[in-house]
Design an enzyme around this catalytic site. Structure first.
Site, short mmCIF file in Angstrom:
data_model
loop_
_atom_site.label_atom_id
_atom_site.label_comp_id
_atom_site.label_asym_id
_atom_site.label_seq_id
_atom_site.Cartn_x
_atom_site.Cartn_y
_atom_site.Cartn_z
N ASN A 99 0.66 -1.36 -0.02
CA ASN A 99 0.07 -0.18 -0.34
C ASN A 99 1.08 1.15 -0.49
O ASN A 99 2.05 0.75 -0.01
CB ASN A 99 -1.52 0.00 1.23
CG ASN A 99 -0.71 -0.22 2.16
OD1 ASN A 99 0.43 0.46 3.00
ND2 ASN A 99 -0.42 -1.34 3.04
N ASP A 140 -4.10 -5.94 5.14
CA ASP A 140 -5.18 -6.35 5.55
C ASP A 140 -5.27 -8.41 4.89
O ASP A 140 -6.02 -9.35 5.86
CB ASP A 140 -6.04 -6.02 5.63
CG ASP A 140 -6.39 -5.03 6.42
OD1 ASP A 140 -5.96 -5.17 7.58
OD2 ASP A 140 -6.66 -3.50 6.19
N LYS A 178 8.10 -17.23 -11.06
CA LYS A 178 7.28 -16.16 -11.34
C LYS A 178 6.60 -16.42 -12.43
O LYS A 178 6.80 -17.14 -12.90
CB LYS A 178 8.38 -15.55 -12.40
CG LYS A 178 7.81 -14.18 -12.91
CD LYS A 178 8.96 -13.58 -13.78
CE LYS A 178 8.17 -12.12 -14.53
NZ LYS A 178 8.95 -11.95 -15.97
N PHE A 211 -4.21 3.87 14.80
CA PHE A 211 -4.73 4.74 13.72
C PHE A 211 -6.43 3.99 13.28
O PHE A 211 -6.43 3.27 13.16
CB PHE A 211 -3.95 4.75 13.32
CG PHE A 211 -2.70 6.18 13.53
CD1 PHE A 211 -1.57 5.41 14.64
CD2 PHE A 211 -2.06 6.82 12.64
CE1 PHE A 211 -0.98 6.35 15.12
CE2 PHE A 211 -1.46 8.25 12.97
CZ PHE A 211 -0.78 7.43 14.40
N LYS A 270 -13.64 1.22 15.42
CA LYS A 270 -12.11 0.91 15.75
C LYS A 270 -11.17 0.59 17.01
O LYS A 270 -10.96 -0.52 17.71
CB LYS A 270 -11.29 1.02 14.89
CG LYS A 270 -11.29 0.00 13.19
CD LYS A 270 -10.36 0.87 12.27
CE LYS A 270 -10.46 0.41 11.04
NZ LYS A 270 -10.29 1.11 9.96
N LYS A 281 -11.40 -3.08 18.82
CA LYS A 281 -9.39 -3.37 19.16
C LYS A 281 -9.03 -3.28 20.00
O LYS A 281 -8.00 -3.65 20.82
CB LYS A 281 -8.52 -2.88 18.15
CG LYS A 281 -9.53 -3.38 16.76
CD LYS A 281 -8.00 -2.69 15.40
CE LYS A 281 -8.85 -3.05 14.42
NZ LYS A 281 -6.78 -3.12 12.91
O1 PMT Z 1 3.08 6.29 6.98
P1 PMT Z 1 2.56 7.25 5.87
O2 PMT Z 1 2.32 7.24 5.04
O3 PMT Z 1 3.06 8.00 7.31
O4 PMT Z 1 1.09 7.19 5.93
C1 PMT Z 1 0.39 7.30 7.56
C2 PMT Z 1 -0.59 6.96 7.64
C3 PMT Z 1 -2.02 6.89 6.53
C4 PMT Z 1 -0.18 5.11 6.82
C5 PMT Z 1 -1.15 6.60 8.78
O5 PMT Z 1 -1.23 7.96 9.40
C6 PMT Z 1 -2.25 5.90 9.17
O6 PMT Z 1 -3.75 6.07 9.25
N1 PMT Z 1 -2.12 4.34 9.85
C7 PMT Z 1 -2.59 2.90 10.22
C8 PMT Z 1 -3.22 2.56 8.71
C9 PMT Z 1 -4.47 1.61 9.05
O7 PMT Z 1 -3.70 0.59 8.13
O8 PMT Z 1 -5.25 1.74 9.52
P2 PMT Z 1 -6.61 0.58 9.42
O9 PMT Z 1 -7.70 1.75 9.61
O10 PMT Z 1 -6.58 0.27 8.37
O11 PMT Z 1 -6.08 -0.10 10.16
C10 PMT Z 1 -6.67 0.38 11.90
C11 PMT Z 1 -5.25 -0.10 12.69
O12 PMT Z 1 -4.94 -1.41 13.15
C12 PMT Z 1 -3.79 0.80 12.00
O13 PMT Z 1 -3.67 0.94 13.58
C13 PMT Z 1 -3.12 -0.45 11.63
O14 PMT Z 1 -2.03 -0.42 11.85
C14 PMT Z 1 -3.29 -1.58 12.93
N2 PMT Z 1 -3.13 -3.05 11.75
C15 PMT Z 1 -4.46 -3.45 10.79
C16 PMT Z 1 -4.29 -4.28 9.58
C17 PMT Z 1 -3.53 -5.54 10.24
N3 PMT Z 1 -3.53 -6.36 9.58
N4 PMT Z 1 -3.39 -5.05 11.48
C18 PMT Z 1 -3.25 -4.10 12.49
O15 PMT Z 1 -2.68 -3.67 13.73
#
Ligand code: PMT
Length: 405
Positions: free
Chosen positions: A208, A277, A287, A322, A336, A340
């Protein structure tokens, strides 16, 4: 503070000779000091003097680039704990105020995200000139600490305000500023940053747009404020954060095991990464050739790092997530936070210009599990990071409640 230095920028004024005493004092107090000079400053004091005192080559030619593996003004700015410009001449102050960057001192000033101290030194009439005073007020409004010059006999023959403060006094301000901000001492913070990568075959992968900038800014600010920091980073183009323990991972599974290991002894997790995810159910060992026809992929979910670690947390651990959303951001963010089991969530609307992925700024809303909400304006990721860290400190010291950040 391992790997970090105090930058001393020297401008071309007679008070440049006092920079030698300042460097000597800072080195005696145990700081690593890197000196930057303007070309004019080298007319007043030999770079060799300052090199001998600091044990580092003095940088005054922006284009010299002695180390081809890095860009000097960016590298020193990245390693800076604090930047003190002493003496700052009227010309240097004007350039700093208006963002000009035509020498090593000003170019580094634009690249540095740490706190800056400017110590003006000049003739009393020059110092009183409305242009100089206006430029100083611009610097103050941006958070630069401007030291008041001392009064007394000046090199030009006048007596008045314009003398560079004594090096001991400048060193005192530096010490106070560094200790004032070491408010996270004793905390071990684990931060995740960047994307993760899920391989499809040996040449293709799923990932991503995360650059890692948000997570790295958090790590840098947390180190500067005295925390022990472990940065679990997916693949990015960013330099390691000086003072942080770096753990490099590739996939979401690897990020989960890195975070689990680091959280055995940590107090706080801040998950700024954007882990994938989903991953392909199977990775092709070779390949996939076009001649094999269309590629059929089945995706399975990766583990949710945050939810897993939050469920298995040790007593007293604070978990911050986040939420990257594009619509109904507050509603989805709140969901969330609850699903979580987080203490705090940082909600960013990644569809907004200047917010979210691969930019230097972000606009976020902080929300605690007890419903405390604080919506921050668009600001540099380093400032957002500071606010998040202050919210974490508040939660740990006073429990949940109204957010004061
Ligand atoms: O890296 P940059 O270019 O500076 O951009 C910053 C950012 C946009 C990545 C950052 O500000 C941000 O929003 N990070 C969270 C991105 C994300 O995965 O968001 P989500 O809403 O899909 O996930 C929610 C939370 O679960 C996040 O804290 C994520 O780290 C966590 N997560 C997600 C998927 C996963 N499999 N495991 C997780 O722990």
């Amino acid at each position: 503070m391992e790997g970090q230095s105090i930058l001393v920028g020297v401008g071309g004024g007679i008070a440049a000779y006092k920079s030698a005493a300042l460097c000597s004092l800072l080195v005696k107090r145990g700081y690593d000091v890197q000196v930057l000079m303007t070309e004019n400053a080298t007319r007043f004091i030999q770079p060799l003097t300052l090199q001998a005192l600091t044990k580092h080559p003095v940088i005054f030619d922006t284009f010299a680039e002695p180390n081809p593996s890095e860009i000097a003004h960016i590298a020193v700015a990245d390693r800076a704990l604090l930047y003190v410009i002493a003496p700052a001449t009227a010309n240097l102050i004007a350039k700093l105020a208006h963002g000009l960057a035509d020498d090593m001192v000003t170019t580094t000033a634009l690249a540095a995200t740490c706190k800056t101290i400017v110590a003006p030194a000049m003739n009393v009439h020059m110092y009183d000139h409305p242009a100089v005073q206006h430029n100083l007020s611009i610097l103050r409004s941006r958070g630069t600490i401007v030291l008041d010059p001392d009064e007394g006999p000046l090199a030009c023959g006048y007596t008045g305000k314009g003398r560079l403060p004594e090096p001991e006094d400048i060193a005192e301000v530096i010490e106070a500023m560094l200790s004032e901000h070491r408010d996270l001492e004793g905390l071990h913070i684990v931060i995740t940053a960047g994307p993760t990568i899920e391989d499809i075959d040996p040449v293709r992968y799923l990932s991503n747009r995360s650059s890692g900038k948000m997570g790295y800014a958090l790590a840098k600010q947390a180190v500067a404020r005295g925390a022990k920091v472990t940065l679990v980073s997916g693949p990015t183009h960013l330099s390691p954060v000086p003072g942080a323990k770096m753990m490099y991972v590739r996939s979401t599974e690897e990020m989960l095991s890195g975070v689990r290991e680091a959280m055995r002894e940590a107090d706080v997790l801040i998950a700024a990464a954007a882990p994938a995810d989903f991953r392909p159910a199977a990775t092709f060992p070779q390949k996939w050739k076009k001649s094999q026809g269309a590629m059929q992929l089945e995706f399975v979910q990766t583990p949710d790092i945050l939810a897993t670690v939050s469920r298995q947390r040790n007593k007293g651990q604070t978990i911050v997530g986040f939420a990257a959303e594009t619509n109904d951001v507050i509603r989805y963010g709140a969901e969330k936070l609850n699903e979580k089991g987080l203490d705090l969530i940082v909600i960013n609307d990644v569809s907004q210009q200047g917010a979210g992925f691969d930019v230097d700024t972000n606009q976020v809303t902080l929300m605690t599990k007890s419903g405390g909400v604080s919506t921050l304006p668009l600001m540099a990721k380093s400032s957002v990071a500071d606010r998040i860290l202050s919210a974490v400190k508040q939660l740990r010291e006073h429990g949940n409640g109204e957010l004061m950040v």
